[in-house]
Scaffold this motif. Sequence first.
Motif, PDB file in Angstrom:
ATOM      1  N   HIS B 435       1.988  13.884  -8.402  1.00  0.00           N
ATOM      2  CA  HIS B 435       1.068  12.747  -8.249  1.00  0.00           C
ATOM      3  C   HIS B 435       1.792  11.655  -7.472  1.00  0.00           C
ATOM      4  O   HIS B 435       2.948  11.345  -7.763  1.00  0.00           O
ATOM      5  CB  HIS B 435       0.669  12.178  -9.612  1.00  0.00           C
ATOM      6  N   ILE B 436       1.108  11.086  -6.499  1.00  0.00           N
ATOM      7  CA  ILE B 436       1.676   9.921  -5.813  1.00  0.00           C
ATOM      8  C   ILE B 436       0.721   8.762  -6.052  1.00  0.00           C
ATOM      9  O   ILE B 436      -0.471   8.853  -5.736  1.00  0.00           O
ATOM     10  CB  ILE B 436       1.841  10.179  -4.300  1.00  0.00           C
ATOM     11  N   CYS B 437       1.218   7.733  -6.680  1.00  0.00           N
ATOM     12  CA  CYS B 437       0.363   6.577  -6.970  1.00  0.00           C
ATOM     13  C   CYS B 437       1.103   5.290  -6.605  1.00  0.00           C
ATOM     14  O   CYS B 437       2.110   4.940  -7.212  1.00  0.00           O
ATOM     15  CB  CYS B 437      -0.048   6.557  -8.440  1.00  0.00           C
ATOM     16  N   ALA B 438       0.602   4.614  -5.583  1.00  0.00           N
ATOM     17  CA  ALA B 438       1.226   3.379  -5.103  1.00  0.00           C
ATOM     18  C   ALA B 438       0.524   2.181  -5.725  1.00  0.00           C
ATOM     19  O   ALA B 438      -0.661   2.240  -6.045  1.00  0.00           O
ATOM     20  CB  ALA B 438       1.122   3.303  -3.587  1.00  0.00           C
ATOM     21  N   THR B 439       1.276   1.099  -5.933  1.00  0.00           N
ATOM     22  CA  THR B 439       0.671  -0.144  -6.412  1.00  0.00           C
ATOM     23  C   THR B 439       0.991  -1.279  -5.444  1.00  0.00           C
ATOM     24  O   THR B 439       2.095  -1.373  -4.906  1.00  0.00           O
ATOM     25  CB  THR B 439       1.207  -0.530  -7.806  1.00  0.00           C
ATOM     26  N   ILE B 440      -0.009  -2.134  -5.234  1.00  0.00           N
ATOM     27  CA  ILE B 440       0.169  -3.293  -4.348  1.00  0.00           C
ATOM     28  C   ILE B 440      -0.727  -4.414  -4.867  1.00  0.00           C
ATOM     29  O   ILE B 440      -1.821  -4.155  -5.376  1.00  0.00           O
ATOM     30  CB  ILE B 440      -0.177  -2.918  -2.885  1.00  0.00           C
ATOM     31  N   GLY B 441      -0.259  -5.648  -4.769  1.00  0.00           N
ATOM     32  CA  GLY B 441      -1.062  -6.775  -5.222  1.00  0.00           C
ATOM     33  C   GLY B 441      -2.099  -7.168  -4.183  1.00  0.00           C
ATOM     34  O   GLY B 441      -2.041  -6.724  -3.029  1.00  0.00           O
ATOM     35  N   ASP B 442      -3.040  -7.995  -4.570  1.00  0.00           N
ATOM     36  CA  ASP B 442      -4.120  -8.358  -3.643  1.00  0.00           C
ATOM     37  C   ASP B 442      -3.595  -9.160  -2.455  1.00  0.00           C
ATOM     38  O   ASP B 442      -3.914  -8.876  -1.305  1.00  0.00           O
ATOM     39  CB  ASP B 442      -5.258  -9.102  -4.355  1.00  0.00           C
ATOM     40  N   SER B 443      -2.732 -10.148  -2.717  1.00  0.00           N
ATOM     41  CA  SER B 443      -2.232 -10.967  -1.622  1.00  0.00           C
ATOM     42  C   SER B 443      -1.359 -10.134  -0.683  1.00  0.00           C
ATOM     43  O   SER B 443      -1.429 -10.267   0.543  1.00  0.00           O
ATOM     44  CB  SER B 443      -1.430 -12.145  -2.176  1.00  0.00           C
ATOM     45  N   THR B 444      -0.552  -9.246  -1.259  1.00  0.00           N
ATOM     46  CA  THR B 444       0.311  -8.386  -0.446  1.00  0.00           C
ATOM     47  C   THR B 444      -0.525  -7.398   0.359  1.00  0.00           C
ATOM     48  O   THR B 444      -0.188  -7.060   1.496  1.00  0.00           O
ATOM     49  CB  THR B 444       1.320  -7.654  -1.342  1.00  0.00           C
ATOM     50  N   PHE B 445      -1.634  -6.949  -0.228  1.00  0.00           N
ATOM     51  CA  PHE B 445      -2.533  -6.055   0.508  1.00  0.00           C
ATOM     52  C   PHE B 445      -3.053  -6.748   1.769  1.00  0.00           C
ATOM     53  O   PHE B 445      -3.027  -6.193   2.862  1.00  0.00           O
ATOM     54  CB  PHE B 445      -3.701  -5.627  -0.387  1.00  0.00           C
ATOM     55  N   PHE B 446      -3.502  -7.995   1.622  1.00  0.00           N
ATOM     56  CA  PHE B 446      -3.981  -8.743   2.799  1.00  0.00           C
ATOM     57  C   PHE B 446      -2.845  -8.960   3.801  1.00  0.00           C
ATOM     58  O   PHE B 446      -3.039  -8.897   5.007  1.00  0.00           O
ATOM     59  CB  PHE B 446      -4.547 -10.104   2.374  1.00  0.00           C
ATOM     60  N   HIS B 447      -1.658  -9.239   3.278  1.00  0.00           N
ATOM     61  CA  HIS B 447      -0.508  -9.591   4.119  1.00  0.00           C
ATOM     62  C   HIS B 447      -0.070  -8.439   5.011  1.00  0.00           C
ATOM     63  O   HIS B 447       0.118  -8.606   6.213  1.00  0.00           O
ATOM     64  CB  HIS B 447       0.646 -10.035   3.206  1.00  0.00           C
ATOM     65  N   ALA B 448       0.094  -7.251   4.406  1.00  0.00           N
ATOM     66  CA  ALA B 448       0.682  -6.147   5.191  1.00  0.00           C
ATOM     67  C   ALA B 448       0.217  -4.782   4.725  1.00  0.00           C
ATOM     68  O   ALA B 448       0.773  -3.774   5.135  1.00  0.00           O
ATOM     69  CB  ALA B 448       2.207  -6.219   5.115  1.00  0.00           C
ATOM     70  N   GLY B 449      -0.815  -4.729   3.887  1.00  0.00           N
ATOM     71  CA  GLY B 449      -1.221  -3.438   3.330  1.00  0.00           C
ATOM     72  C   GLY B 449      -2.341  -2.753   4.087  1.00  0.00           C
ATOM     73  O   GLY B 449      -2.615  -1.574   3.843  1.00  0.00           O
ATOM     74  N   ILE B 450      -2.993  -3.483   4.977  1.00  0.00           N
ATOM     75  CA  ILE B 450      -4.184  -2.904   5.610  1.00  0.00           C
ATOM     76  C   ILE B 450      -3.835  -1.912   6.736  1.00  0.00           C
ATOM     77  O   ILE B 450      -4.336  -0.790   6.727  1.00  0.00           O
ATOM     78  CB  ILE B 450      -5.144  -4.028   6.079  1.00  0.00           C
ATOM     79  N   PRO B 451      -2.946  -2.272   7.688  1.00  0.00           N
ATOM     80  CA  PRO B 451      -2.587  -1.275   8.714  1.00  0.00           C
ATOM     81  C   PRO B 451      -2.032   0.035   8.119  1.00  0.00           C
ATOM     82  O   PRO B 451      -2.448   1.108   8.561  1.00  0.00           O
ATOM     83  CB  PRO B 451      -1.549  -2.008   9.578  1.00  0.00           C
ATOM     84  N   PRO B 452      -1.152  -0.005   7.099  1.00  0.00           N
ATOM     85  CA  PRO B 452      -0.689   1.283   6.573  1.00  0.00           C
ATOM     86  C   PRO B 452      -1.784   2.076   5.871  1.00  0.00           C
ATOM     87  O   PRO B 452      -1.720   3.306   5.834  1.00  0.00           O
ATOM     88  CB  PRO B 452       0.424   0.893   5.578  1.00  0.00           C
TER      89      PRO B 452
END
Lengths: 194, 630
Positions: B435-452
């Motif tokens: 299982h691969i399960c990544a976690t990211i916060g909402d602000s971090t998602f906006f900051h740099a999580g969308i292109p990946p």
Amino acid sequence: MQQIIISGVGGQGILFVTRLLAETALEMGFSVLISETHGMAQRGGNVISHLKVSSLADDAVASTSRPFVSPLIRPGRADLLLAMHPDGETAHGFYLKDGGVTISNRPDPSNPSALDAGRMALDLGSPVSANLVLLGFAAGSGALFCPPEQVRATLERFGGRRIELSLKAYEAGWDEARRRLAGGVPHSSGGSAA
Amino acid sequence: MALRKIFLGNEAIALGLFEAGCTLAASYPGTPASEILGAMIQLKQAEGASIHLEWSINEKVAFEVALANSYAGRRSAVIMKQVGLNVAADPLMSAAYTGVKGGLVVVVADDPGPHSSQTEQDSRFFAMMAKIPVLDPSTVEEARLFAGMAMEVSEKYGIPVMLRPTTRVCHARQDLLPGAPALNDSEPAFEKNPARWAATPKFRLLLHRELNDKILAISRDEDFQPLAIEGFGQGSGPASAMRSGAPGRPCVVASGVVLAHAREILADLGLSDKIVLYGAPMPHPLPPSFQEAVLGDHDRILVLEETEPVMEMQFPDRTRISGRFDGSVPSSGELLPETVEHILRSFLELPPAPEIKAPEAPGRRPTLCAGCPHRAAFFAIKKALPKGIYPGDIGCYTLGLNLGVVDTVLCMGAAVSQASGFCHAYRSRGDEAPHICATIGDSTFFHAGIPPLMNAVVQDARFTLVILDNSTTAMTGHQPTPAAGVTLDGAHVPALSIEKIVEACGVRFVRIIDPYRLEEMTDLLKEAGRHARADDGGVAVVIARRPCLMDRRQHRPWSRVDIQVTDRCVGCGFCVKHFECPAMVLKQEKEPLEIDRVLCSGCGVCIHVCPHDALAASQPSETRDIHGRE
């Protein structure tokens, strides 16, 4: 002059107590230097504030002529350790100078400088005010650079909607200090006030 | 005297920028820089200044927004922590060539220690690489002063100027005399000049030559020469003026907070008249005339700076210099005053100070707050997707480490790209991935999580991504995210929807869940895991949404449950180890658990955690006001 370490764990109101003492010092005409913990460690980790209080000559507006310029206290140099959590004593006791005073929040009837401030605050119905109980106790014991009335005045000036509970907590600690002093419990002073 | 006020270092920087007539400041929060923009917002409200302030989506965007304001002739600032400059490195390098019109101060707060960062990197190297000047304040007072000086010199030479405070300046407090901020009403005037603002490589060469000329001129500017500190040696003054009084005497060249430590320690040791202490406001470019004078006047020279030998390496001859190259100064870690004392005593051939060591295991590690919705989400992940690979990210939820559900922490947004990489590591060899399960916060998602995330979808990566949405930037002090739908001025703007963005990235499995509903979330994660592994599946995204408990603006009372520890508790310690709520206290194994009533938020999640069903809720007693703290 007095160098004070205020120590505890994140969420105990360490920053608030530091601000309260710093504003009191300023009101009394002293100059202050503080170093605080922010960020990750505030999430329940060990938190420490360094507070250096010194007199300020009238013409010494620039910091160059102040005795303290570094915001940090060196190990073995603090006059007073205010330990809001017993962990703080172990973690930060090394800052205290020889003969320095520790005022500690823990149940220990044999130690005149220890106070179960957590329990007292709980009894007052305001468990989060343990920091103010301990501060009132420290001020009332004469361990601080300032008289207890002066800190109380600052607390009043800060105001806020919980001011009555805060004052009650502060005074409960102060009363306990009075009681112990009246009982003849010896208590050394934590460094000379500037 | 009563006029003096106590300022946090970051507030002093904000004040300095205001006093310098800054008209725009953009920032992304990050310790130790987070309070600077917050203080500017307060100053703006107090002064009614017409300044644009924004929490930008990331540091690169913040830089470019501020730079354009500067192109339009208006004074600007961009504010970030040191690793934020890694994100903004692209515009920084190029902006050094284009230059600026209105002053542009690049505030970059370094974190020697590190206290709250991934690296101890020295941003002054970035300034050196970009060929821009950097000012390095040693006190709160200097931080304010240098902010203004940086703005002036930036505009004077048409070059971005870095202001580099460190944690101990940012998070120090000192009493200062507040002044009246200058209100800058300069008219915006963008003058077209394609050879500069849109320069092609041919013109870039010319701009590079111009940049070299600027930095040379700044290195000769009188205002930034290191000065001997008054009270040390023969009064204060530039190095060239020290010749009369101090030949042969050892000297210390210091910048940043280390200068403050050294000043206090040398005075304390009574060595003021045995040594010359130079304070260097601008470590890069270190003025050549200063280097010559110091090398000419002093037989022995100690350079003290954090965290890398930036000044030291600029000296053409280092044979008589003590510092990091000869091992006199440690090459990692913060230069605490006790370390500085040790270095100074050794340099001056004095007996060492009695060593007082901090205890080996200093107290407790940081943990998620009691009642934190992230803890519930992590527990559900561990239960639904066991023995997995768990890429993590930057924020409070990095503390999922304690729960064993964060295996990697690299940099902002990396959880998503690393989840892809882990997937390919197994799949390209034909192996079945765990299982691969990544976690990211909402602000971090906006900051740099969308292109990946877009990348993952188009590369057919397979994993579950849990977006821990507490609707704020919690770790740094609850700054708003782009989902807030309101600007700092209170203007209503579109509130960005995470789920819609995720869908637009091509993700077909998008679900939202309240992590307090632990059992439902566990089931949902199992379903997500199946989607990630199905032949016709793909990336699965679960948005765990519940506001941060500590965020006053999102204060939502809930029915508090009083947790009772029943006699079924055998003191097995499962909850303490795997849920790690700070309100759970197990004094001794095999003894029943105790609940710390001060810390307990009454969220009730732990009831579903205990394998022995030993925790029960009494009737909902009251509506809890978590914000009763002092």
